[in-house]
Design a protein around this motif. Structure first.
Motif, mmCIF file in Angstrom:
data_model
loop_
_atom_site.group_PDB
_atom_site.id
_atom_site.type_symbol
_atom_site.label_atom_id
_atom_site.label_comp_id
_atom_site.label_asym_id
_atom_site.label_seq_id
_atom_site.Cartn_x
_atom_site.Cartn_y
_atom_site.Cartn_z
ATOM 1 N N SER A 199 0.242 31.120 11.453
ATOM 2 C CA SER A 199 -0.937 30.361 10.781
ATOM 3 C C SER A 199 -1.250 31.124 9.479
ATOM 4 O O SER A 199 -1.027 32.448 9.477
ATOM 5 C CB SER A 199 -1.796 30.119 11.573
ATOM 6 O OG SER A 199 -2.426 31.348 12.331
ATOM 7 N N GLU B 259 -4.798 32.223 6.792
ATOM 8 C CA GLU B 259 -6.443 31.961 6.585
ATOM 9 C C GLU B 259 -6.604 31.146 5.443
ATOM 10 O O GLU B 259 -6.113 31.302 4.383
ATOM 11 C CB GLU B 259 -7.055 33.158 6.683
ATOM 12 C CG GLU B 259 -8.647 33.039 6.528
ATOM 13 C CD GLU B 259 -9.298 34.403 6.675
ATOM 14 O OE1 GLU B 259 -10.250 34.795 5.867
ATOM 15 O OE2 GLU B 259 -8.898 35.253 7.604
ATOM 16 N N ASP C 147 -10.147 29.315 3.718
ATOM 17 C CA ASP C 147 -11.444 28.690 3.446
ATOM 18 C C ASP C 147 -11.543 27.291 3.457
ATOM 19 O O ASP C 147 -11.379 26.838 2.000
ATOM 20 C CB ASP C 147 -12.373 29.452 2.538
ATOM 21 C CG ASP C 147 -13.855 28.996 2.468
ATOM 22 O OD1 ASP C 147 -14.258 28.266 3.399
ATOM 23 O OD2 ASP C 147 -14.607 29.610 1.784
ATOM 24 N N PHE D 29 -5.338 24.175 13.923
ATOM 25 C CA PHE D 29 -6.325 25.256 13.298
ATOM 26 C C PHE D 29 -7.213 25.815 14.330
ATOM 27 O O PHE D 29 -7.491 25.356 15.498
ATOM 28 C CB PHE D 29 -7.117 24.652 12.260
ATOM 29 C CG PHE D 29 -7.845 23.344 12.754
ATOM 30 C CD1 PHE D 29 -9.085 23.454 13.004
ATOM 31 C CD2 PHE D 29 -7.258 22.184 12.332
ATOM 32 C CE1 PHE D 29 -9.584 22.141 13.360
ATOM 33 C CE2 PHE D 29 -7.674 20.933 12.447
ATOM 34 C CZ PHE D 29 -8.983 20.861 13.157
ATOM 35 N N GLU D 30 -7.846 27.047 14.247
ATOM 36 C CA GLU D 30 -8.607 27.758 14.970
ATOM 37 C C GLU D 30 -9.671 28.562 14.044
ATOM 38 O O GLU D 30 -9.153 28.903 12.953
ATOM 39 C CB GLU D 30 -8.085 28.647 16.192
ATOM 40 C CG GLU D 30 -7.195 29.682 15.466
ATOM 41 C CD GLU D 30 -6.235 30.285 16.775
ATOM 42 O OE1 GLU D 30 -5.942 31.532 16.512
ATOM 43 O OE2 GLU D 30 -6.179 29.672 17.773
ATOM 44 N N SER E 233 -11.102 31.517 12.205
ATOM 45 C CA SER E 233 -10.433 33.014 11.748
ATOM 46 C C SER E 233 -11.519 34.153 12.299
ATOM 47 O O SER E 233 -12.773 33.751 12.236
ATOM 48 C CB SER E 233 -10.559 33.025 10.098
ATOM 49 O OG SER E 233 -10.425 34.648 9.603
ATOM 50 N N SER F 172 -12.506 36.101 10.551
ATOM 51 C CA SER F 172 -13.588 36.723 9.443
ATOM 52 C C SER F 172 -14.563 35.389 9.334
ATOM 53 O O SER F 172 -15.502 35.518 8.470
ATOM 54 C CB SER F 172 -12.910 36.700 8.105
ATOM 55 O OG SER F 172 -12.223 35.477 7.903
ATOM 56 N N TYR F 173 -14.424 34.281 10.170
ATOM 57 C CA TYR F 173 -15.363 33.263 9.969
ATOM 58 C C TYR F 173 -16.695 33.739 10.477
ATOM 59 O O TYR F 173 -16.995 34.509 11.481
ATOM 60 C CB TYR F 173 -14.941 32.231 11.175
ATOM 61 C CG TYR F 173 -16.149 30.993 11.027
ATOM 62 C CD1 TYR F 173 -16.288 29.833 10.062
ATOM 63 C CD2 TYR F 173 -16.996 31.044 12.247
ATOM 64 C CE1 TYR F 173 -17.314 29.134 10.323
ATOM 65 C CE2 TYR F 173 -17.929 30.069 12.318
ATOM 66 C CZ TYR F 173 -18.163 29.168 11.192
ATOM 67 O OH TYR F 173 -18.967 28.052 11.612
ATOM 68 N N HIS G 105 -13.962 29.613 7.320
ATOM 69 C CA HIS G 105 -12.531 30.509 7.307
ATOM 70 C C HIS G 105 -12.016 30.074 8.605
ATOM 71 O O HIS G 105 -12.246 30.415 9.746
ATOM 72 C CB HIS G 105 -12.736 31.677 7.254
ATOM 73 C CG HIS G 105 -13.399 32.372 5.942
ATOM 74 N ND1 HIS G 105 -12.170 32.603 4.665
ATOM 75 C CD2 HIS G 105 -14.530 32.244 5.281
ATOM 76 C CE1 HIS G 105 -13.281 33.082 3.490
ATOM 77 N NE2 HIS G 105 -14.478 32.648 4.034
ATOM 78 N N LEU G 106 -10.594 29.329 8.302
ATOM 79 C CA LEU G 106 -10.036 28.865 9.580
ATOM 80 C C LEU G 106 -8.468 29.343 9.398
ATOM 81 O O LEU G 106 -7.976 29.581 8.233
ATOM 82 C CB LEU G 106 -9.884 27.250 9.697
ATOM 83 C CG LEU G 106 -11.015 26.543 9.913
ATOM 84 C CD1 LEU G 106 -10.825 25.016 9.954
ATOM 85 C CD2 LEU G 106 -11.979 27.029 11.007
ATOM 86 N N MET G 107 -7.938 29.348 10.665
ATOM 87 C CA MET G 107 -6.596 29.973 10.616
ATOM 88 C C MET G 107 -5.744 28.616 10.735
ATOM 89 O O MET G 107 -5.729 27.799 11.705
ATOM 90 C CB MET G 107 -6.167 30.862 11.650
ATOM 91 C CG MET G 107 -6.710 32.209 11.960
ATOM 92 S SD MET G 107 -6.778 33.370 10.266
ATOM 93 C CE MET G 107 -4.885 33.523 10.348
ATOM 94 N N ARG H 295 -2.141 26.216 10.666
ATOM 95 C CA ARG H 295 -0.972 25.895 10.873
ATOM 96 C C ARG H 295 -0.197 24.877 10.886
ATOM 97 O O ARG H 295 -0.902 23.689 11.128
ATOM 98 C CB ARG H 295 -0.652 26.338 12.417
ATOM 99 C CG ARG H 295 0.926 26.645 12.716
ATOM 100 C CD ARG H 295 0.846 26.912 14.344
ATOM 101 N NE ARG H 295 2.212 27.166 14.444
ATOM 102 C CZ ARG H 295 2.741 28.289 14.658
ATOM 103 N NH1 ARG H 295 2.061 29.457 14.327
ATOM 104 N NH2 ARG H 295 3.977 28.507 14.821
#
Length: 518
Positions: free
Chosen positions: A192, A194, A196, A487-488, A490, A492-493, A510-512, A514
């Motif tokens: 995945s 990152e 935004d 997605f999940e 991040s 840093s979210y 901010h998401l991870m 994939r």
């Protein structure tokens, strides 16, 4: 001449005295009279402070709230989204009020009273003037009485089901373009990445409303979108000044830029409308976008009844298309992604349903209504993160509400977000993400309270005209995203649902991401 001079001086003194009396009544006598009435009715709040009321503390807490995210990720967001309001309600209880300048604002949290207020728009109109709202939008949102009835009749055809079907291809095309951008970001990456997603979703909503509102002129429409975004930011810089008389003429840099933008916005919209009118008249353009349908409906109204909407009226409705049309949907899509990033089991269930309904073929308008799981998810997101978290109504004459007679000059704050998070209505899990509560529809989701506590699009005669448009766009966007990506959140979210006009994530989303399409 001497007699004339004495008469002139007498008139001058009378005028000054009358003007002075009105000022004193406005800034002191009337607020104190209303404060006495509020306290006699059992309402509690801070004592009235000359001219400013609670504005200084209000602006300070809003500024502090905007400066930092919620320390932990939670759906219990009322204290963060409405910091001063929450502080006052916590301090004084259910029957609380605040002072916005010399005007008291009373909180209404009883769903039945809210329903009554919204069902009686003539008795409880929107406040006028309302500086924040009036500086950004007009149109149906602020129009009252017969003018509102006429405008609603003219605009209605633009949002009927048949025209929504016609616009579906434009909605689908915009969503596809955004998804393609994300595919480019994730191409060749096994894990995945990152991203935004908020700027992409915000631009998606702007593109959709640009294409569906202005058709071939959507590039010019994007300019409107950018100007209005800047206007909202500027208003927040001027929050403390909003209630000051003559605020428009105070020579600050933000105020000057705001007034320049307002003129530019009027000119851009007038140019688009004139161009569309001429294209329709010469047969170069069809009436298959919101503006074209509105102009056609307006022409019909003028032919049949002799009067319709003026150029200024059409401009105001176009401004409203942008704010209401883009912000409502972008907020719904981004908070849905955040919630599904937190609760991945629902992401899996929604993805499986999309595959079951559409297989490998393209989405189609009719198929969207079969996405029951996705619909439940969207309903729950709208409950937890409503696009409009509070709306206001006013009294301009003594008006009965429940067992009270409310005097003129009181603003009623309908606390949608508090109602949506009320445990007495939704249960002990009111602040948890549980789409299954909507399995049997909205009216069965509450603890025997029916559908009246569910207010993401308001209710009554002035219910949001574009709610079907917003739901269609959100379903289309989420279906296309879920098909191609998992997605999940991040690491840093930063969770930051803070109201501007609606309630966007002020520090992004901010998401991870994939890519699962291959």
């Amino acid at each position: 001449m001497e007699t004339f001079g004495r008469v002139a001086v007498t008139i001058f003194i009378v005028v000054i005295v009358r003007w002075g009396w009105k000022v004193v009544n406005w800034v002191w006598l009337k607020p104190k009279k209303l404060e006495k009435w509020l306290r006699n009715e059992g309402y509690k709040g801070n004592s009235y402070k000359f001219l400013l009321g609670d504005m200084r503390e209000f602006a300070k807490m809003v500024k502090e709230g905007r400066s930092k995210p919620i320390p932990m990720i939670t759906h219990d967001i009322t204290s963060y989204a409405l910091p001063f309001d929450h502080h006052i309600i916590t301090k004084y209880g259910e029957k609380a009020f605040i002072w916005l300048g010399p005007k008291p604002r009373v909180y209404i949290k009883d769903p039945e009273l809210v329903k009554e207020i919204l069902s009686r728009p003539d008795d409880f109109p929107k406040p006028h003037p309302e500086p924040f709202r009036d500086s950004i939008v007009g149109g149906l949102l602020v129009t009252e009485g017969q003018k509102w009835n006429k405008h609603r009749k003219i605009i209605n055809p633009a949002f009927n089901l048949q025209n929504l079907k016609i616009m579906f291809s434009a909605i689908q095309s915009c969503c596809s373009e955004m998804v393609c951008k994300w595919e480019l970001l994730t191409t060749g990456i096994d894990d995945s990445i990152e991203v935004d997603v908020w700027p992409y979703i915000d631009n998606l909503a702007g593109d959709v409303i640009s294409r569906t509102a202005f058709g071939s002129n959507y590039e010019e429409g994007r300019k409107i979108f950018q100007i209005q975004r800047e206007q909202i930011d500027l208003l927040h810089q001027m929050l403390f000044m909003l209630l000051l008389p003559g605020r428009r003429f105070i020579p600050t840099r933000a105020n000057k830029k705001f007034n320049q933008n307002r003129k530019e916005l009027q000119n851009v919209l007038k140019g688009i409308i004139d161009k569309k009118k001429k294209a329709i008249e010469t047969g170069e353009s069809s009436c298959d976008d919101l503006l074209g349908i509105l102009l056609e409906s307006n022409s019909k109204e003028i032919e049949e009844n002799g009067i319709g909407m003026s150029m200024e009226d059409v401009i105001e409705e176009c401004k409203l298309f942008y704010i209401a049309g883009s912000d409502t949907t972008s907020n719904l899509v981004v908070w849905t992604m955040v919630c599904l990033g937190l609760h991945k089991e629902w992401q899996v269930r929604a993805r499986e349903e999309i595959k079951e309904v559409f297989g490998n073929r393209e989405l189609d308008f009719e198929g969207l209504k079969n996405l029951k799981t996705l619909t439940m998810i969207l309903y729950e997101v709208l409950r937890l993160y409503p696009p409009v978290i509070m709306t206001t109504r006013a009294t301009f004459k003594e008006t009965k509400l429940g067992n009270m007679m409310i005097p003129p000059g009181v603003t009623l704050a309908l606390a949608m977000i508090h109602i949506h998070h009320d445990r007495d209505i939704w249960g002990e899990d009111a602040s948890e993400f549980k789409p299954e509560r909507f399995l049997d529809g909205i009216s069965n989701a509450t603890k025997g309270k029916g559908s009246s506590p569910y207010l993401p699009f308001s209710s009554g005669p002035r219910v949001c005209i574009g709610q079907n448009f917003a739901m269609t766009e959100a379903k289309t966007a989420m279906a296309m995203i879920l098909r191609r990506f998992s997605f999940e959140l991040s690491p840093s979210y930063k969770h930051s649902p803070f109201p501007i006009f609606t309630m966007p994530p002020q520090f992004g989303a901010h998401l991870m991401l994939r890519n699962i399409s291959s």
